[in-house]
Motif scaffolding. Sequence first.
Motif, PDB file in Angstrom:
ATOM      1  N   ASN A 312       0.859   0.288  13.130  1.00 23.54           N
ATOM      2  CA  ASN A 312       1.059  -0.964  12.391  1.00 23.54           C
ATOM      3  C   ASN A 312      -0.144  -1.278  11.501  1.00 23.54           C
ATOM      4  OD1 ASN A 312       2.935  -3.283  12.046  1.00 23.54           O
ATOM      5  ND2 ASN A 312       1.185  -4.475  12.783  1.00 23.54           N
ATOM      6  N   ALA A 313      -1.342  -1.128  12.056  1.00 25.60           N
ATOM      7  CA  ALA A 313      -2.553  -1.379  11.277  1.00 25.60           C
ATOM      8  C   ALA A 313      -2.707  -0.358  10.151  1.00 25.60           C
ATOM      9  CB  ALA A 313      -3.771  -1.346  12.188  1.00 25.60           C
ATOM     10  N   ARG A 314      -2.355   0.873  10.424  1.00 27.88           N
ATOM     11  CA  ARG A 314      -2.482   1.928   9.418  1.00 27.88           C
ATOM     12  C   ARG A 314      -1.562   1.686   8.227  1.00 27.88           C
ATOM     13  NH1 ARG A 314      -2.100   5.646  12.827  1.00 27.88           N
ATOM     14  NH2 ARG A 314       0.114   6.128  12.655  1.00 27.88           N
ATOM     15  N   LEU A 315      -0.327   1.310   8.494  1.00 25.99           N
ATOM     16  CA  LEU A 315       0.617   1.037   7.416  1.00 25.99           C
ATOM     17  C   LEU A 315       0.246  -0.224   6.650  1.00 25.99           C
ATOM     18  CD1 LEU A 315       4.028   1.957   9.075  1.00 25.99           C
ATOM     19  CD2 LEU A 315       2.892   3.151   7.204  1.00 25.99           C
ATOM     20  N   ALA A 316      -0.279  -1.232   7.379  1.00 27.46           N
ATOM     21  CA  ALA A 316      -0.724  -2.453   6.702  1.00 27.46           C
ATOM     22  C   ALA A 316      -1.871  -2.143   5.748  1.00 27.46           C
ATOM     23  CB  ALA A 316      -1.155  -3.494   7.733  1.00 27.46           C
ATOM     24  N   ALA A 317      -2.762  -1.240   6.151  1.00 19.14           N
ATOM     25  CA  ALA A 317      -3.878  -0.853   5.284  1.00 19.14           C
ATOM     26  C   ALA A 317      -3.369  -0.139   4.034  1.00 19.14           C
ATOM     27  CB  ALA A 317      -4.843   0.035   6.060  1.00 19.14           C
ATOM     28  N   ARG A 318      -2.393   0.745   4.197  1.00 21.69           N
ATOM     29  CA  ARG A 318      -1.828   1.442   3.029  1.00 21.69           C
ATOM     30  C   ARG A 318      -1.113   0.471   2.107  1.00 21.69           C
ATOM     31  NH1 ARG A 318       1.182   6.471   6.065  1.00 21.69           N
ATOM     32  NH2 ARG A 318      -0.664   7.385   7.074  1.00 21.69           N
TER      33      ARG A 318
END
Length: 341
Positions: A312-318
């Motif tokens: 979730n955090a990784r996709l939010a960063a992208r």
Amino acid sequence: MSRAGSRSTAKPSTESLAEALTALCAEVGIPFEEMLHTVESALATAYVRAFNPSGYVTVKLDTATGALEVRSRTVRPDGTEVIEVLPSEDFKRMAAQTAKHAVLRHIHDLERDKNLRDVAEHRGELASGVVDRVEAGTVYVDLGRVEGVMPPEEQIPGEELIPGRPTLVVILETQHNPRQAQVRVSRAARSFVHRLLEAEVPEIKAGTVQIRAIAREPGLRTKIAVSATEPGIDPVGACVGPKGVRHRAILSELASEHVDIVPWSDDAEAFVAASLGPARAESVSIDRATRTATVLVPRGQLSLAIGRDGQNARLAARLTGFRIDIKPSDSDEASPEQASP
């Protein structure tokens, strides 16, 4: 094409070759000079293969009489050029059949190239087809005039595509294949989700809702940021649809993949907070120099904000373009998944 087929039953002769060529050009709408060049080139190649003469071989077809003239051109060590007329009597017996194959191959190539040009105009768009076969992990999709080729990296992980069943793909680019018109297609690209949403949400086609960013891990999760171009329009609500009908339609096409639709904002703090949904951010501080966002979330929602394996955090960063550092606050609010109904 039907005339060419009927002529094939007759005894081949160079006398009928010019007439057949003229009639066929008129039938299929190909310029005569273009077809004549194709036939002469094919005859020259066939002559070299059959007799292996020295020099550069050319063939000229007299369209009035059907006569063939075969010449070779060689250059001597002193630089002088020698043109020699080669015998063609033995070659005439195979000339008509060679010409016929050259014509049919040229027509096939023209049709293939036309189909590829037509499909290239729709690059990035959705296309509906039927799964034809699966070979060595690559899925081949019948798209009508062209064949879609979907290698493993363009497939949704874990999805089984069964031959004979319809499927949707997004067209990426044309592929070179001398035998058949082929295009590379995908179900794993971000553009596939973009086009699915566009097809389901009339407001996107109308331009009142815009897709601003997409971050995707195929087969697992996708985050989409949307905004409205007119006041009074809820962009997320438009994409979700009445009672979630539009959202469910997209999910049904993506099997088990989760799709989060969040509001895009010019306010970086607000956008980062929204991107971490379904977790709730208590505060967001932005360091624009390092493009880092520090986010405080309730301790009970920390795992939800980070997601499984940090997804979730990784996709939010992208989605946002910020490096996101998630920290627990003093609040002990439970996550929506943990809260009782």
